[in-house]
Write an enzyme that holds these catalytic residues in place. Structure first.
Site, PDB file in Angstrom:
ATOM      1  N   GLY A 115       0.834  -1.188   0.000  1.00  8.62           N
ATOM      2  CA  GLY A 115       0.000   0.000   0.000  1.00  8.62           C
ATOM      3  C   GLY A 115       0.875   1.247   0.000  1.00  8.62           C
ATOM      4  O   GLY A 115       2.027   1.211   0.444  1.00  8.62           O
ATOM      5  N   CYS A 116       0.342   2.346  -0.490  1.00 10.40           N
ATOM      6  CA  CYS A 116       1.150   3.572  -0.609  1.00 10.40           C
ATOM      7  C   CYS A 116       1.597   4.093   0.752  1.00 10.40           C
ATOM      8  O   CYS A 116       2.779   4.372   0.966  1.00 10.40           O
ATOM      9  CB  CYS A 116       0.373   4.631  -1.390  1.00 10.40           C
ATOM     10  SG  CYS A 116      -1.300   4.970  -0.788  1.00 10.40           S
ATOM     11  N   TYR A 117       0.652   4.252   1.690  1.00  8.37           N
ATOM     12  CA  TYR A 117       1.030   4.727   3.019  1.00  8.37           C
ATOM     13  C   TYR A 117       1.987   3.738   3.695  1.00  8.37           C
ATOM     14  O   TYR A 117       2.973   4.127   4.327  1.00  8.37           O
ATOM     15  CB  TYR A 117      -0.204   4.886   3.901  1.00  8.37           C
ATOM     16  CG  TYR A 117      -1.102   6.049   3.568  1.00  8.37           C
ATOM     17  CD1 TYR A 117      -0.648   7.360   3.648  1.00  8.37           C
ATOM     18  CD2 TYR A 117      -2.435   5.838   3.202  1.00  8.37           C
ATOM     19  CE1 TYR A 117      -1.482   8.434   3.361  1.00  8.37           C
ATOM     20  CE2 TYR A 117      -3.280   6.902   2.922  1.00  8.37           C
ATOM     21  CZ  TYR A 117      -2.801   8.195   2.998  1.00  8.37           C
ATOM     22  OH  TYR A 117      -3.633   9.250   2.717  1.00  8.37           O
ATOM     23  N   ALA A 118       1.680   2.453   3.542  1.00  5.92           N
ATOM     24  CA  ALA A 118       2.503   1.432   4.187  1.00  5.92           C
ATOM     25  C   ALA A 118       3.926   1.432   3.653  1.00  5.92           C
ATOM     26  O   ALA A 118       4.866   1.132   4.393  1.00  5.92           O
ATOM     27  CB  ALA A 118       1.865   0.063   3.994  1.00  5.92           C
ATOM     28  N   THR A 119       4.099   1.771   2.387  1.00  2.00           N
ATOM     29  CA  THR A 119       5.446   1.834   1.818  1.00  2.00           C
ATOM     30  C   THR A 119       6.311   2.806   2.606  1.00  2.00           C
ATOM     31  O   THR A 119       7.460   2.504   2.953  1.00  2.00           O
ATOM     32  CB  THR A 119       5.384   2.263   0.337  1.00  2.00           C
ATOM     33  OG1 THR A 119       4.688   1.266  -0.408  1.00  2.00           O
ATOM     34  CG2 THR A 119       6.779   2.446  -0.240  1.00  2.00           C
TER      35      THR A 119
END
Length: 325
Positions: A115-119
């Site tokens: 996921g983008c935030y998780a990256t």
């Protein structure tokens, strides 16, 4: 040899960007399903099992259904949905996460795109929890802002439509139920015992993201300094092509700059890495007060989605990792 790739869900935001990054390559052949047969399960199953690699750009339930249609063990799968990011048997598609992660991706048949935030969270936290600088049970808080493209078609239409059909909001917080879909992967792949308290928001711009993790250095064991955190991150990503760590001098200059001063907005503008697969990490610290902020800057549609998918595809198929990026 040209390898065949099918993007299931190529009409969506992420699917479109993946296709744009892959079009024109001589080492890949992009195949599509006849729009008239898109709802034909047998036709989709036939196509899904006839290619070398499938990239799923679908809602979670549809992604699970698509995986269930793939019976051939020769087909490599990248799932860009949330469905399999902490699932057993799936390899997490963040090549820079560990020294052996690329090797795992080369041999994996099933890969979950982060996921983008998780990256941003995993990039900042994993080296620090692995090194023992931040205890795995530390109560982490994450603040983040993304462009409205991160919310998919409905949010894009809302922000881009004229008022009154659309919105005039300049900034909006969301995720107030405190159960954002990226939380499980932040915990598992960030090396944390607990899910962080996550405060996401969206701004009036299309794409680009800043992830910000505040830390009370005074409360952490080991009397840490900002230089300790920066050194651990720099060592973890030394030599990486797509992940970089700002130097002490660069971070210090940004800390000392006045808001709006030359260099400040350019360096920490959430749109500054748009159109790239780059992820840049910063450590800001005030030793006197014992405070620090870990910051990740990336394109939510680049390293946070389509760019990461292309990078993973290249690795899985034994191609140049940076091709198309």
């Amino acid at each position: 040899m040209t390898q065949k790739v099918f993007i299931d869900g190529e009409a969506g935001t992420t699917g479109l960007q993946i296709r744009q990054r892959l079009e024109g390559r001589s080492d890949l052949e992009l195949v599509s399903i006849d729009p008239a047969r898109r709802r034909d399960v047998a036709a989709r199953a036939e196509l899904l099992n006839s290619v070398d690699a499938v990239i799923l750009c679908l809602p979670d339930a549809a992604a699970k259904e698509a995986v269930g249609l793939i019976s051939s063990n020769a087909v490599r799968v990248i799932d860009a949905s949330t469905a399999h990011r902490v699932a057993s048997g799936w390899t997490y598609g963040f090549p820079e996460m560990d020294v052996d992660q690329r090797s795992a991706l080369r041999s994996a048949r099933l890969v979950s795109n982060p996921g983008c935030y998780a990256t941003g969270v995993v990039a900042l936290m994993r080296p620090l929890t692995t090194a023992g600088l931040i205890p795995s049970d530390w109560p982490i808080t994450v603040n983040a802002v993304s462009g409205y493209s991160g919310g998919g078609r409905s949010l894009i239409e809302e922000f881009e439509a004229p008022v009154p059909e659309g919105t005039h909001d300049a900034f909006r917080i969301y995720g107030l139920n405190l159960s954002h879909k990226h939380l499980p992967e932040m915990k598992v792949h960030g090396g944390l015992d607990h899910e962080p308290v996550f405060a996401p928001s969206v701004g009036r711009y299309a794409q680009g993201m800043i992830v910000d993790i505040p830390l009370p250095l005074w409360a952490l064991p080991g009397k840490l300094k900002g230089s300790d955190l920066r050194a651990a991150l720099a060592e973890a990503y030394d030599g990486e092509r797509f992940v970089s760590v700002a130097s002490a001098g660069e971070s210090d200059a940004l800390q000392q700059a006045r808001a709006g001063a030359a260099g400040f907005s350019a360096e920490l503008d959430p749109e500054s890495l748009n159109g790239t697969n780059q992820l840049k990490l910063f450590v800001f610290a005030n030793e006197e007060r014992g405070h620090a902020r870990l910051v990740a800057l990336l394109d939510n549609l680049g390293k946070g989605a389509s760019g990461a998918a292309v990078q993973n595809l290249n690795i899985m198929l034994g191609l140049n990792e940076g091709e198309g990026l």
